[in-house]
Write a protein that holds these residues in place. Structure first.
Motif, PDB file in Angstrom:
ATOM      1  N   VAL A  87       0.840  -1.172   0.112  1.00 60.29           N
ATOM      2  CA  VAL A  87       0.295  -0.180  -0.039  1.00 60.29           C
ATOM      3  C   VAL A  87       0.876   1.373   0.105  1.00 60.29           C
ATOM      4  CG1 VAL A  87      -2.108   1.185   0.956  1.00 60.29           C
ATOM      5  CG2 VAL A  87      -2.037  -1.443   0.937  1.00 60.29           C
ATOM      6  N   VAL A  88       2.242   1.429   0.640  1.00 56.12           N
ATOM      7  CA  VAL A  88       2.471   2.494   1.147  1.00 56.12           C
ATOM      8  C   VAL A  88       3.844   2.221   0.162  1.00 56.12           C
ATOM      9  CG1 VAL A  88       4.663   4.057   2.757  1.00 56.12           C
ATOM     10  CG2 VAL A  88       1.683   2.724   2.917  1.00 56.12           C
ATOM     11  N   TYR A  89       5.119   1.486   0.227  1.00 61.25           N
ATOM     12  CA  TYR A  89       5.997   1.156  -1.410  1.00 61.25           C
ATOM     13  C   TYR A  89       5.748   1.479  -2.621  1.00 61.25           C
ATOM     14  CZ  TYR A  89      10.770  -0.600  -3.121  1.00 61.25           C
ATOM     15  OH  TYR A  89      11.884  -0.101  -3.763  1.00 61.25           O
ATOM     16  N   TYR A  90       5.806  -0.103  -3.027  1.00 66.01           N
ATOM     17  CA  TYR A  90       5.029   0.045  -4.349  1.00 66.01           C
ATOM     18  C   TYR A  90       4.317   0.413  -4.315  1.00 66.01           C
ATOM     19  CZ  TYR A  90       3.941  -2.189  -8.695  1.00 66.01           C
ATOM     20  OH  TYR A  90       4.114  -2.929 -10.037  1.00 66.01           O
ATOM     21  N   ASN A  91       2.899   1.282  -4.265  1.00 69.17           N
ATOM     22  CA  ASN A  91       2.086   1.814  -4.452  1.00 69.17           C
ATOM     23  C   ASN A  91       2.765   3.533  -4.747  1.00 69.17           C
ATOM     24  OD1 ASN A  91      -0.762   2.926  -5.338  1.00 69.17           O
ATOM     25  ND2 ASN A  91      -0.774   4.267  -4.193  1.00 69.17           N
ATOM     26  N   LEU A  92       2.937   3.796  -4.008  1.00 73.98           N
ATOM     27  CA  LEU A  92       3.958   5.623  -4.159  1.00 73.98           C
ATOM     28  C   LEU A  92       5.143   5.392  -4.882  1.00 73.98           C
ATOM     29  CD1 LEU A  92       4.137   6.768  -0.568  1.00 73.98           C
ATOM     30  CD2 LEU A  92       3.157   7.816  -2.304  1.00 73.98           C
ATOM     31  N   SER A 174      13.331   4.986  -4.502  1.00 80.84           N
ATOM     32  CA  SER A 174      13.343   4.022  -5.637  1.00 80.84           C
ATOM     33  C   SER A 174      12.907   4.374  -7.184  1.00 80.84           C
ATOM     34  CB  SER A 174      12.849   2.815  -4.948  1.00 80.84           C
ATOM     35  OG  SER A 174      12.912   2.378  -4.266  1.00 80.84           O
ATOM     36  N   SER A 175      12.037   4.832  -6.729  1.00 87.71           N
ATOM     37  CA  SER A 175      11.284   6.012  -8.099  1.00 87.71           C
ATOM     38  C   SER A 175      12.682   6.510  -8.984  1.00 87.71           C
ATOM     39  CB  SER A 175       9.865   7.218  -7.622  1.00 87.71           C
ATOM     40  OG  SER A 175      10.764   8.234  -7.049  1.00 87.71           O
ATOM     41  N   GLY A 176      13.317   6.865  -8.237  1.00 91.81           N
ATOM     42  CA  GLY A 176      14.517   7.298  -8.805  1.00 91.81           C
ATOM     43  C   GLY A 176      15.785   6.217 -10.101  1.00 91.81           C
ATOM     44  N   PHE A 177      15.130   5.328  -9.989  1.00 91.68           N
ATOM     45  CA  PHE A 177      15.203   3.995 -11.080  1.00 91.68           C
ATOM     46  C   PHE A 177      14.660   3.428 -11.350  1.00 91.68           C
ATOM     47  CE2 PHE A 177      18.195   4.296  -6.986  1.00 91.68           C
ATOM     48  CZ  PHE A 177      20.078   4.478  -7.275  1.00 91.68           C
ATOM     49  N   THR A 178      13.174   4.301 -11.064  1.00 87.50           N
ATOM     50  CA  THR A 178      12.106   3.630 -12.080  1.00 87.50           C
ATOM     51  C   THR A 178      11.995   4.269 -13.277  1.00 87.50           C
ATOM     52  OG1 THR A 178      11.679   2.731  -9.781  1.00 87.50           O
ATOM     53  CG2 THR A 178      10.534   2.927 -12.082  1.00 87.50           C
ATOM     54  N   ARG A 179      11.730   3.285 -14.669  1.00 92.18           N
ATOM     55  CA  ARG A 179      11.581   4.578 -15.768  1.00 92.18           C
ATOM     56  C   ARG A 179      10.282   4.461 -16.501  1.00 92.18           C
ATOM     57  NH1 ARG A 179      15.897   6.340 -19.185  1.00 92.18           N
ATOM     58  NH2 ARG A 179      18.025   5.107 -18.496  1.00 92.18           N
ATOM     59  N   GLN A 185       7.696  -2.842 -11.502  1.00 92.79           N
ATOM     60  CA  GLN A 185       7.327  -4.502 -10.999  1.00 92.79           C
ATOM     61  C   GLN A 185       9.362  -5.060 -11.037  1.00 92.79           C
ATOM     62  OE1 GLN A 185       5.016  -6.529 -13.325  1.00 92.79           O
ATOM     63  NE2 GLN A 185       4.120  -4.620 -13.915  1.00 92.79           N
ATOM     64  N   ILE A 186       9.438  -4.636 -11.036  1.00 94.14           N
ATOM     65  CA  ILE A 186      10.894  -4.832 -11.482  1.00 94.14           C
ATOM     66  C   ILE A 186      12.101  -4.717 -10.512  1.00 94.14           C
ATOM     67  CG2 ILE A 186      13.662  -5.067 -12.657  1.00 94.14           C
ATOM     68  CD1 ILE A 186      11.652  -5.278 -14.931  1.00 94.14           C
ATOM     69  N   THR A 187      12.181  -2.750 -10.495  1.00 98.97           N
ATOM     70  CA  THR A 187      13.093  -1.878  -9.679  1.00 98.97           C
ATOM     71  C   THR A 187      13.193  -2.326  -8.025  1.00 98.97           C
ATOM     72  OG1 THR A 187      11.181  -0.028 -10.077  1.00 98.97           O
ATOM     73  CG2 THR A 187      13.000  -0.548 -11.469  1.00 98.97           C
ATOM     74  N   THR A 188      11.247  -2.816  -7.575  1.00 99.32           N
ATOM     75  CA  THR A 188      10.464  -2.292  -5.960  1.00 99.32           C
ATOM     76  C   THR A 188      11.192  -4.002  -5.971  1.00 99.32           C
ATOM     77  OG1 THR A 188       8.600  -3.117  -6.894  1.00 99.32           O
ATOM     78  CG2 THR A 188       8.988  -0.648  -6.859  1.00 99.32           C
ATOM     79  N   MET A 189      11.182  -5.190  -6.526  1.00 99.18           N
ATOM     80  CA  MET A 189      11.318  -6.021  -6.564  1.00 99.18           C
ATOM     81  C   MET A 189      12.364  -6.786  -4.914  1.00 99.18           C
ATOM     82  SD  MET A 189      12.098 -10.053  -8.693  1.00 99.18           S
ATOM     83  CE  MET A 189      10.187  -9.316  -9.383  1.00 99.18           C
TER      84      MET A 189
END
Length: 279
Positions: A87-92, A174-179, A185-189
């Motif tokens: 709810v917090v990490y992946y969603n954000l 983490s969003s900084g590494f996510t294009r 789905q990959i960067t948060t794994m």
């Protein structure tokens, strides 16, 4: 006349963190807008609302009590962990990336809204949903698992709030590494998998080598769940349950680890969070 755009370097991320009345109004407005967008996005809403429950239900088929912590207590406190992760990490992570690629973050920075207000306002819906699920978990566990009322409710609340802050910061970094939203789905794994394993929810870590077990204790979710279990049932499983005052003696180490993760999260967010599109 539009105010000049703020510098996009990470160093300006926390220039002004004092939240006054006007600041809270701006955060509330951003939060309401984000909540509407979240509820309109069926995929994001389903991930935030149903995935934690489904995951806990899956693991409940082979969970067993750990020492003085019953299976019901493990399920209930584990739910807190999955709320923080999904709810917090992946969603954000997906939300920050989507707003960045839509240039919403960049436009917001041209006005009077500060960097801190943007980050907090964007996180408000996820935090509200997480808090609501935590409350429902406490009520459901008390009714269906026959768990007692929390031994130390203030400690339980501090654990949830601190955990929320840690994973908001980790999501921003983490969003900084996510294009794109899809690649989240990959960067948060790594964070998702290591947190689930390290917290002991996917199985006991006692059988692992001492060095690995100690390393898992330093992961961000593990100390949060330790404080949650101390605040709720008075033990993490190794020791007999303690009373309101007794659990405070055991709370020092996990609380210190959480403080370290808060510092790491602030530093990582300032370094890696991106305001402009990566396209």
């Amino acid at each position: 006349m539009t105010a000049p755009a703020k510098a996009t370097s990470g160093g300006g991320l926390v220039r002004r963190l004092g939240f006054g009345r006007a600041s809270l109004r701006r955060i509330g407005a951003l939060g309401r807008a984000e909540l509407v967008l979240l509820l309109r996005n069926r995929t994001a809403a389903t991930t935030a609302l149903l995935l934690p429950l489904a995951t806990v239900g899956l693991f409940s088929t082979f969970l067993s009590g750990d020492g003085h912590v019953s299976t019901g207590a493990l399920l209930a406190t584990g739910m807190f962990g999955f709320v923080l992760l999904y709810v917090v990490y992946y969603n954000l992570v997906t939300t920050y990336v989507a707003r960045r690629e839509e240039r919403v973050l960049k436009r917001l920075r041209t006005g009077v809204v500060t960097d801190g207000e943007i980050l907090v306002g964007t996180a408000v819906p996820a935090l509200v949903l997480a808090l609501a699920q935590v409350v429902l978990t406490v009520v459901a566990a008390t009714v269906f698992f026959d768990l007692p009322v929390p031994v130390n409710l203030p400690l339980l609340l501090v654990a949830v709030l601190a955990g929320g802050a840690v994973f908001v910061l980790l999501a921003a970094a983490s969003s900084g590494f996510t294009r794109t939203v899809e690649t989240a789905q990959i960067t948060t794994m790594p964070v998702l998998i290591l947190s689930m394993i390290g917290s002991g929810f996917t199985g006991s870590v006692d059988s692992l080598p001492d060095g690995v077990a100690r390393l898992f204790q330093m992961l961000p979710l593990t100390p949060v769940l330790e404080l949650v279990r101390l605040g709720w049932v008075g033990t993490t499983g190794a020791e007999a349950p303690r009373d309101f005052v007794g659990v405070l003696a055991e709370a020092g180490r996990p609380a210190l680890i959480i403080l370290l993760w808060l510092a790491v999260g602030v530093s990582a967010t300032r370094r890696w969070f991106r305001w402009d599109t990566r396209r």
